[in-house]
Scaffold this active site. Structure first.
Site, PDB file in Angstrom:
ATOM      1  N   ASP A  68       0.829  -1.205   0.000  1.00  0.00           N
ATOM      2  CA  ASP A  68       0.000   0.000   0.000  1.00  0.00           C
ATOM      3  C   ASP A  68       0.865   1.257   0.000  1.00  0.00           C
ATOM      4  OD1 ASP A  68      -2.235  -1.644   0.167  1.00  0.00           O
ATOM      5  OD2 ASP A  68      -2.348  -1.499   2.354  1.00  0.00           O
ATOM      6  N   TYR A 133       6.635  -9.990   6.935  1.00  0.00           N
ATOM      7  CA  TYR A 133       6.595  -8.550   7.162  1.00  0.00           C
ATOM      8  C   TYR A 133       7.113  -8.222   8.553  1.00  0.00           C
ATOM      9  CZ  TYR A 133       3.566  -7.528   3.110  1.00  0.00           C
ATOM     10  OH  TYR A 133       3.043  -7.373   1.845  1.00  0.00           O
TER      11      TYR A 133
END
EC number: 5.4.99.12
Length: 296
Positions: A68, A133
């Site tokens: 994003d 992540y």
């Protein structure tokens, strides 16, 4: 005599060479990964433009995980099917030469760290086994150190890390994460969350600083940031300890889940199986998961 890239093309795809590209970037000044209309600056937009210039062919990238706006990557992986004749130039005779060529053309916030002819069956998105992540956040009232401001999110209330971890533990496993995902038509929200581990990484110079290590087979749109936000609200006492687990019964995104800021998130690694298993993995991943997989 055909060079190695041309031979690979003839063996695998006839007219093209599938090239694996390993990329890192500071996402602060990008509107996410995916190319967009209207001139917005995106990671894929910049990379595809430069690759097209170097190869003298229009290039489209397939990525392991779309990030994003504001989200970073130290271990992003993508692939492109590049016409074999692109590698007949004097300065571009093999995929590895793309690293040197693009290093002179890419802006400082994108780096192509490796390029290679992909093994047969490789698909950057569908062959992936899991994505790793790290989310970095501080609750220090003074905020992050200036040199870490671009990759460290700010959470305005103090948290109890034990409560944060317990909230994360409740989410581990194969579940429907619909409550934590922004809706995307035709996309499944069933994912296997394999690791969600919080660590206190505070130092005298960076008090009240934490990292969440999050690993799954794949993630939905804004899923990691939603998981992080939900756990932090439990840690600060705003939500009960059962909050995160209770939401696994929802069938659509919950308005009670805050989305943590994008700048704290970093895609650090994508795992792939052995070369001989790449094609099978891609085929299996394309099969849409059903509720039956988790006993619903």
């Amino acid at each position: 005599m055909a060079n190695a890239a041309e031979s690979k093309a003839e063996e695998n795809t006839g007219e093209t060479v599938r090239v694996r590209l390993d990329v890192s970037y500071d996402g602060t000044d990008f509107h996410g990964w995916a190319a967009q209309k209207g001139g917005l600056r995106t990671v894929a937009g910049v990379l595809e433009e430069k690759l097209s210039l170097v190869t003298r062919h229009p290039i489209q990238l397939v990525v392991a995980g779309r990030t994003d706006a504001g989200v970073h990557a130290d271990g992003q992986v993508c692939h492109a099917d590049i016409p074999a004749d692109a590698f007949t130039q004097r300065s571009l005779q093999r995929p590895e030469d793309l690293v040197r060529r693009l290093s002179r053309m890419l802006p400082a916030d994108i780096r192509l760290s490796a390029a290679s002819a992909a093994p047969h069956g490789f698909d950057a998105r569908f062959s992936a086994l899991r994505r790793h992540y790290i989310y970095r956040v501080t609750t220090n009232p003074a905020g992050p150190r200036p040199v870490r401001a671009r990759d460290t999110a700010v959470w305005r209330r103090p948290v109890e890390l034990e409560k944060v971890q317990a909230a994360a533990d409740a989410l581990i496993g194969l579940n429907d994460f619909a409550a934590y995902c922004k809706a995307r038509e035709g996309a499944t929200t069933i994912r296997e969350l394999q690791e969600f581990q919080w660590r206190d990484v505070s130092t005298p110079a960076e008090p009240q600083t934490y990292e969440a290590h999050v690993v799954a087979d794949a993630f939905c749109w804004s899923m990691v940031r939603s998981l992080v936000g939900a756990c932090l609200t439990v840690g600060e006492g705003r939500r009960p300890q059962s909050f995160t687990g209770d939401l696994l019964g929802e069938t659509e995104r919950s308005s009670a889940v805050p989305v943590a800021p994008g700048n704290g998130l970093n895609l650090v690694q994508v795992d792939y199986p052995a070369d001989e298993e790449l094609a099978a993995r891609a085929e299996a991943t394309r099969a849409v998961r059903s509720d039956a997989e988790i006993g619903k």
